[in-house]
Design a protein around this motif. Structure first.
Motif, mmCIF file in Angstrom:
data_model
loop_
_atom_site.group_PDB
_atom_site.id
_atom_site.type_symbol
_atom_site.label_atom_id
_atom_site.label_comp_id
_atom_site.label_asym_id
_atom_site.label_seq_id
_atom_site.Cartn_x
_atom_site.Cartn_y
_atom_site.Cartn_z
ATOM 1 N N GLY A 105 44.356 47.745 38.251
ATOM 2 C CA GLY A 105 45.017 46.994 37.462
ATOM 3 C C GLY A 105 46.177 47.967 36.672
ATOM 4 O O GLY A 105 47.142 48.586 37.348
ATOM 5 N N PRO A 129 47.858 45.301 42.791
ATOM 6 C CA PRO A 129 46.950 44.824 41.580
ATOM 7 C C PRO A 129 45.830 43.251 41.712
ATOM 8 O O PRO A 129 45.458 42.533 42.628
ATOM 9 N N THR A 130 44.500 44.119 40.751
ATOM 10 C CA THR A 130 43.567 43.890 40.994
ATOM 11 C C THR A 130 43.037 42.775 39.647
ATOM 12 O O THR A 130 42.393 42.175 39.040
ATOM 13 N N SER A 131 43.940 43.112 37.948
ATOM 14 C CA SER A 131 43.808 42.806 36.973
ATOM 15 C C SER A 131 45.061 41.851 36.873
ATOM 16 O O SER A 131 45.736 41.952 37.740
ATOM 17 N N ALA A 134 47.788 42.736 35.706
ATOM 18 C CA ALA A 134 48.808 43.069 36.621
ATOM 19 C C ALA A 134 49.693 42.312 37.676
ATOM 20 O O ALA A 134 50.740 42.395 38.463
ATOM 21 N N LEU A 174 36.637 40.483 37.445
ATOM 22 C CA LEU A 174 37.140 40.490 35.863
ATOM 23 C C LEU A 174 36.654 40.218 35.088
ATOM 24 O O LEU A 174 36.015 39.023 34.808
ATOM 25 N N GLU A 178 39.528 40.982 29.877
ATOM 26 C CA GLU A 178 40.074 41.411 31.321
ATOM 27 C C GLU A 178 41.164 40.521 31.027
ATOM 28 O O GLU A 178 42.305 40.320 31.257
ATOM 29 N N GLY A 182 44.830 38.990 30.440
ATOM 30 C CA GLY A 182 46.748 39.143 31.585
ATOM 31 C C GLY A 182 47.138 37.784 30.997
ATOM 32 O O GLY A 182 47.868 37.572 31.116
#
Ligand SMILES: O=C(O)C(=O)C[C@@H](O)[C@H](O)[C@H](O)COP(=O)(O)O
Ligand SMILES: [Zn+2]
Length: 362
Positions: A105, A129-131, A134, A174, A178, A182
């Motif tokens: 993230g 990016p994983t979140s 991000a 996620l 979280e 985002g």
């Protein structure tokens, strides 16, 4: 797969959004003429979920990979965490053409990017990016930084990645909180530049909570496009890029004053509400616009008010805002849904009145 190009001369790059985007790692070594050692930076949570898969892909692409795993959370965005990574990079003889790959993230991306920008005066940097935060915001545009005990992102650089690989399927793991963090940045992009994106977010919240992949591919690429357009005009934030700071003047103060009890997006949500109140009180937008801002934030379970700090503490952190010039804060304010202006002449009384409205009694 959707491609969004960020045109910045010799620092241009492409953001790939869609399932299968990570497969592009296969071409990385040859397309960019990189050395054969790569450092993957991730955190404990994301590393456990996707670390092995990404290491395998990098190995198949011809890299010898080492992993540095950090503790999740804002505390890891520190100079001491960066120093640990420099030590690892030197020990593994990472050279000037060895890529640093960020898998995670916003914290992982900002820290890894900061190290990539400074180790040997800069090595190639890849963002995975994983979140949602991000994917829609922090992996794009090249802001990399660590925090200082006295302020967030106080030590950093503008350093563009070579490539951003976004797979919305990674959002499946996620947690809801979280996802909401985002969504705050997505809502911000709608508010500052795109009333249609805002309207879509107002309408499609059921599909958003279901993490519909097609919808997310569209929302993420739209958000990256908005950010890319702004960054292309003003990479180093001397002018129009300041609008990306909407909600962050108060947001950063909320994060610091509560010792990061609020996530970045939650703090930005409170900051966007505060900025909307200021905008209305100086006559830039209507009460109806303020209500639309409140409505969408509540729909996405984001807070409007902060508990756990005083108005005085918030005001003290506001004065340290790094966008302030000669002690004057540059406020990004709403003129309607989809448009903002930057103003540095807001009377203190109006700011204090907005702060009073966003503070909840303990
Ligand atoms: O990319 C930008 O420019 C932004 O302002 C995006 C923000 O959402 C992001 O939180 C950024 O890291 C804030 O930077 P800062 O300069 O206000 O610390
Ligand atoms: Zn932000």
């Amino acid at each position: 797969m959707v491609q969004v190009k960020v045109e910045l001369g010799c620092d241009s790059y492409t953001i790939y959004v869609g399932s299968g985007s990570l497969l592009l790692l296969n071409e990385l070594k040859t397309s960019m003429r990189l050395s054969s050692t790569a450092l993957l930076i991730t955190d404990e949570t994301v590393g456990a979920l996707y670390g092995e898969q990404v290491v395998q892909m990098l190995e198949q692409a011809g890299f010898q990979v080492q992993i540095k795993t950090i503790v999740p959370g804002e505390e890891s965005k520190s100079l001491s965490a960066a120093e640990e990574i420099y030590t690892k990079a030197i020990a593994m003889r990472l050279d000037r053409l060895s890529p640093i790959v960020a898998l995670g993230g916003g914290v992982v991306g900002d820290l890894a990017g900061f190290v990539a920008a400074t180790y040997m005066r800069g090595v190639p940097f890849i963002q995975i990016p994983t979140s949602l935060l991000a994917q829609v915001d922090s992996s794009v545009g090249g802001k990399v930084a660590v925090n200082h005990p006295l302020g967030k992102n106080m030590i950093g650089a503008f350093y563009q990645p070579k490539m951003v690989l976004i797979d919305p399927a990674m959002l499946d793991s996620l947690p809801e909180r979280e996802l909401a963090t985002g969504l705050a940045e997505l809502i911000k992009h709608g508010l500052i530049r795109d009333s249609r994106l805002f309207a879509e977010l107002e309408q499609d919240y059921a599909a958003v909570w279901q993490k519909d992949k097609a919808l997310f591919t569209r929302l993420i690429s739209r958000s990256c496009r908005i950010k890319a357009d702004v960054v292309q005009q003003d990479e180093k934030e001397t002018d129009v890029r300041m609008i990306l700071n909407f909600g962050h003047t108060i947001g950063h103060a909320v994060e610091k004053a509560t010792n990061f009890a609020y996530s970045h997006g939650e703090a930005v949500a409170i900051g966007m509400y505060g900025a909307a109140l200021i905008s209305r009180d100086v006559g830039l937008c209507s009460q109806q616009t303020v209500e639309q801002v409140c409505g969408i934030l509540q729909k996405y379970r984001l807070p409007l008010q902060v508990r756990g700090c005083t108005a005085g503490q918030l005001a003290a952190y506001l004065l340290r805002d790094k966008k302030a010039i000669n002690g004057k804060i540059n406020w990004v304010l709403l003129t309607g849904i989809g448009s903002v202006v930057v103003r540095n002449d807001i009377p203190e009384q109006i700011v204090l009145s907005a702060i009073a409205q966003i503070i909840l009694e303990p």
